[in-house]
Design a protein around this motif. Structure first.
Motif, PDB file in Angstrom:
ATOM      1  N   TRP A   1       0.895  -1.379  -0.154  1.00 40.72           N
ATOM      2  CA  TRP A   1       0.067  -0.165   0.002  1.00 40.72           C
ATOM      3  C   TRP A   1       0.808   1.130   0.062  1.00 40.72           C
ATOM      4  CZ3 TRP A   1      -4.861  -0.575  -1.399  1.00 40.72           C
ATOM      5  CH2 TRP A   1      -5.535  -1.648  -1.073  1.00 40.72           C
ATOM      6  N   PRO A   2       2.011   1.428   0.826  1.00 36.44           N
ATOM      7  CA  PRO A   2       2.778   2.697   0.650  1.00 36.44           C
ATOM      8  C   PRO A   2       3.384   3.002  -0.536  1.00 36.44           C
ATOM      9  CG  PRO A   2       3.297   1.470   2.871  1.00 36.44           C
ATOM     10  CD  PRO A   2       2.365   0.526   2.087  1.00 36.44           C
ATOM     11  N   VAL A   3       3.693   1.819  -1.250  1.00 33.22           N
ATOM     12  CA  VAL A   3       4.431   1.747  -2.697  1.00 33.22           C
ATOM     13  C   VAL A   3       3.161   2.354  -3.566  1.00 33.22           C
ATOM     14  CG1 VAL A   3       5.296   0.731  -4.580  1.00 33.22           C
ATOM     15  CG2 VAL A   3       5.898  -0.257  -2.452  1.00 33.22           C
ATOM     16  N   ALA A   4       1.973   1.665  -3.623  1.00 37.44           N
ATOM     17  CA  ALA A   4       0.710   2.219  -4.460  1.00 37.44           C
ATOM     18  C   ALA A   4       0.611   3.763  -4.124  1.00 37.44           C
ATOM     19  CB  ALA A   4      -0.357   1.323  -4.042  1.00 37.44           C
ATOM     20  N   ILE A   5       0.542   4.162  -2.634  1.00 39.25           N
ATOM     21  CA  ILE A   5       0.469   5.545  -2.384  1.00 39.25           C
ATOM     22  C   ILE A   5       1.463   6.675  -3.067  1.00 39.25           C
ATOM     23  CG2 ILE A   5       0.238   7.260  -0.594  1.00 39.25           C
ATOM     24  CD1 ILE A   5      -1.187   4.910   1.005  1.00 39.25           C
ATOM     25  N   VAL A   6       2.708   6.076  -3.069  1.00 40.88           N
ATOM     26  CA  VAL A   6       4.130   6.775  -3.576  1.00 40.88           C
ATOM     27  C   VAL A   6       3.249   7.093  -5.192  1.00 40.88           C
ATOM     28  CG1 VAL A   6       6.351   6.842  -4.142  1.00 40.88           C
ATOM     29  CG2 VAL A   6       5.426   6.202  -1.753  1.00 40.88           C
ATOM     30  N   LEU A   7       3.318   5.983  -5.773  1.00 41.52           N
ATOM     31  CA  LEU A   7       3.137   6.278  -7.365  1.00 41.52           C
ATOM     32  C   LEU A   7       1.881   7.337  -7.578  1.00 41.52           C
ATOM     33  CD1 LEU A   7       3.231   2.468  -8.542  1.00 41.52           C
ATOM     34  CD2 LEU A   7       4.842   4.346  -9.011  1.00 41.52           C
ATOM     35  N   LEU A   8       0.719   7.004  -6.649  1.00 40.52           N
ATOM     36  CA  LEU A   8      -0.269   7.942  -7.147  1.00 40.52           C
ATOM     37  C   LEU A   8       0.088   9.405  -6.474  1.00 40.52           C
ATOM     38  CD1 LEU A   8      -3.424   5.967  -5.564  1.00 40.52           C
ATOM     39  CD2 LEU A   8      -2.890   6.240  -7.904  1.00 40.52           C
ATOM     40  N   SER A   9       0.737   9.414  -5.568  1.00 47.04           N
ATOM     41  CA  SER A   9       1.582  10.921  -5.181  1.00 47.04           C
ATOM     42  C   SER A   9       2.367  11.527  -6.269  1.00 47.04           C
ATOM     43  CB  SER A   9       2.266  10.716  -3.929  1.00 47.04           C
ATOM     44  OG  SER A   9       1.283  10.310  -2.864  1.00 47.04           O
ATOM     45  N   VAL A  10       3.381  10.398  -6.800  1.00 45.04           N
ATOM     46  CA  VAL A  10       3.874  10.985  -8.101  1.00 45.04           C
ATOM     47  C   VAL A  10       3.121  11.578  -9.055  1.00 45.04           C
ATOM     48  CG1 VAL A  10       5.540   9.980 -10.057  1.00 45.04           C
ATOM     49  CG2 VAL A  10       5.951   9.376  -7.421  1.00 45.04           C
ATOM     50  N   ALA A  11       1.990  10.774  -9.483  1.00 44.97           N
ATOM     51  CA  ALA A  11       1.059  11.166 -10.548  1.00 44.97           C
ATOM     52  C   ALA A  11       0.569  12.416 -10.346  1.00 44.97           C
ATOM     53  CB  ALA A  11      -0.187  10.169 -10.945  1.00 44.97           C
ATOM     54  N   VAL A  12       0.080  12.749  -9.024  1.00 43.78           N
ATOM     55  CA  VAL A  12      -0.586  14.133  -8.659  1.00 43.78           C
ATOM     56  C   VAL A  12       0.497  15.123  -8.897  1.00 43.78           C
ATOM     57  CG1 VAL A  12      -1.595  15.357  -7.100  1.00 43.78           C
ATOM     58  CG2 VAL A  12      -2.431  12.848  -7.512  1.00 43.78           C
ATOM     59  N   GLY A  13       1.621  14.715  -8.289  1.00 42.38           N
ATOM     60  CA  GLY A  13       2.768  15.834  -8.421  1.00 42.38           C
ATOM     61  C   GLY A  13       3.230  16.353  -9.841  1.00 42.38           C
ATOM     62  N   LEU A  14       3.253  15.278 -10.719  1.00 39.68           N
ATOM     63  CA  LEU A  14       3.625  15.662 -12.177  1.00 39.68           C
ATOM     64  C   LEU A  14       2.576  16.449 -12.805  1.00 39.68           C
ATOM     65  CD1 LEU A  14       4.895  12.246 -13.316  1.00 39.68           C
ATOM     66  CD2 LEU A  14       6.195  14.118 -12.778  1.00 39.68           C
ATOM     67  N   LEU A  15       1.285  16.267 -12.456  1.00 38.61           N
ATOM     68  CA  LEU A  15       0.170  17.096 -13.148  1.00 38.61           C
ATOM     69  C   LEU A  15       0.410  18.383 -12.387  1.00 38.61           C
ATOM     70  CD1 LEU A  15      -2.873  14.518 -12.851  1.00 38.61           C
ATOM     71  CD2 LEU A  15      -1.643  15.443 -14.957  1.00 38.61           C
ATOM     72  N   VAL A  16       0.320  18.474 -11.143  1.00 39.62           N
ATOM     73  CA  VAL A  16       0.410  19.910 -10.726  1.00 39.62           C
ATOM     74  C   VAL A  16       1.747  20.597 -11.092  1.00 39.62           C
ATOM     75  CG1 VAL A  16       0.763  21.084  -8.234  1.00 39.62           C
ATOM     76  CG2 VAL A  16      -0.964  19.041  -8.428  1.00 39.62           C
ATOM     77  N   ARG A  17       2.838  19.885 -11.199  1.00 35.01           N
ATOM     78  CA  ARG A  17       3.965  20.705 -11.437  1.00 35.01           C
ATOM     79  C   ARG A  17       4.079  21.150 -13.054  1.00 35.01           C
ATOM     80  NH1 ARG A  17       7.662  23.833  -9.495  1.00 35.01           N
ATOM     81  NH2 ARG A  17      10.137  23.563 -10.150  1.00 35.01           N
ATOM     82  N   PHE A  18       3.764  20.119 -13.803  1.00 35.18           N
ATOM     83  CA  PHE A  18       4.038  20.428 -15.242  1.00 35.18           C
ATOM     84  C   PHE A  18       2.790  20.768 -16.383  1.00 35.18           C
ATOM     85  CE2 PHE A  18       7.555  17.614 -13.745  1.00 35.18           C
ATOM     86  CZ  PHE A  18       8.629  18.509 -13.940  1.00 35.18           C
ATOM     87  N   ALA A  19       1.703  20.490 -15.671  1.00 29.98           N
ATOM     88  CA  ALA A  19       0.470  20.870 -16.680  1.00 29.98           C
ATOM     89  C   ALA A  19       0.155  22.350 -16.780  1.00 29.98           C
ATOM     90  CB  ALA A  19      -0.699  20.090 -16.200  1.00 29.98           C
ATOM     91  N   PRO A  20       0.241  22.933 -15.791  1.00 31.77           N
ATOM     92  CA  PRO A  20      -0.165  24.410 -15.726  1.00 31.77           C
ATOM     93  C   PRO A  20       0.859  25.320 -16.584  1.00 31.77           C
ATOM     94  CG  PRO A  20       0.687  24.348 -13.726  1.00 31.77           C
ATOM     95  CD  PRO A  20       0.642  22.852 -14.254  1.00 31.77           C
TER      96      PRO A  20
END
Length: 286
Positions: free
Chosen positions: A188-207
């Motif tokens: 579960w921590p590994v899955a949470i880290v992967l989802l956090s990476v996905a959200v971080g990438l969107l917030v960082r590079f999409a706008p």
């Protein structure tokens, strides 16, 4: 009088009062942002694209299970869990369709599902990009081909993170004894880290305007934390309450699924808007 004066000048009381005022101000600014900007409309658009992308996502997941020779994940784990929620003819139809996908899990099917998923997710990322530009109050000045490359790249990265988190949870090693418990919890921590990476990438590079890493991390933590709570609640409802044996039960499931996806999209935008409020507050303090 003296006792009251001492209470009013107590540093702890002042600190609690300042925090309460700041929290109330942040909540008020969040409400104003959703009132002044079409964020609910963006949340609806994002959730629609996400619902459309669920179809190729499920197809890709099943095709990968078949290609990797992991059909027992369906037969031993998933199928028994959902069988009691469907009538026998409906379950047999679902089981037949899944086994048909397993028998046809070729490179062509995987490529088709992956391509369709990237297409749908690219549209979703484009909507997210517009929403983030609205939140940050910036104009999109990137060329169309650069916006397209960013959207496709982010869509691919998000797909890898989502599929990786699902496979980590479903296909995590299950040795016997104490290692069974450790691996079961560690997935579960590994899955949470992967989802956090996905959200971080969107917030960082999409706008068009890239927020600072610190504030992006704050929003990502809020998004992932609230999303976990919403997902646990949705999973409990599906496993304990949902009934697909009637037309009303099936319709209710789709309504709840739509509400869950919309809630996840709204949580994402709330986290991004919170980032923006904290960033502006930090600039004002300086």
């Amino acid at each position: 009088m003296a006792r009251a004066a001492r209470s009013d000048s107590d540093p702890r009381s002042l600190l609690v009062g300042d925090r309460s005022k700041r929290l109330a101000r942040i909540i008020r600014e969040l409400a104003d942002a959703f009132r002044d900007h079409p964020l609910w409309t963006y949340a609806s658009a994002i959730s629609f694209r996400a619902l459309v992308a669920l179809v190729p996502l499920v197809l890709l997941g099943l095709a990968l299970l078949g290609a990797l020779g992991l059909e027992e994940v369906w037969s031993d784990s998933v199928a028994p869990a959902i069988e009691a929620h469907f009538t026998q003819p409906v379950f047999e139809g679902i089981d037949f369709s899944v086994k048909k996908i397993f028998s046809s899990s070729t490179a062509g099917l995987i490529a088709f599902a992956a391509g369709l998923l990237v297409w749908d997710m690219t549209w979703a990322v484009s909507t997210i990009r517009e929403a983030l530009n609205e939140v940050h109050g910036v104009a999109e000045r990137r060329s169309w081909w650069r916006r397209l490359l960013v959207s496709v790249g982010l869509a691919t990265a998000v797909i890898v993170c989502i599929v990786g988190s699902v496979l980590t949870v479903v296909l995590g090693p299950r040795p016997e004894g104490i290692w069974h418990v450790l691996f079961g919890i560690g997935r579960w921590p590994v899955a949470i880290v992967l989802l956090s990476v996905a959200v971080g990438l969107l917030v960082r590079f999409a706008p068009a305007e890239k927020p600072s890493t610190g504030w992006a991390s704050a929003g990502s933590l809020l998004v992932v934390g609230c999303w976990i709570v919403a997902t646990v609640a949705f999973g409990w409802w599906v496993g304990s309450v949902a009934n697909f044996k009637t037309a009303v039960g099936t319709l209710t499931f789709f309504l709840v699924l739509t509400a869950y996806v919309f809630t996840s999209s709204a949580i994402f935008l709330v986290g991004v808007q919170l980032d923006e409020i904290l960033r502006k507050s930090s600039r004002g303090a300086k």
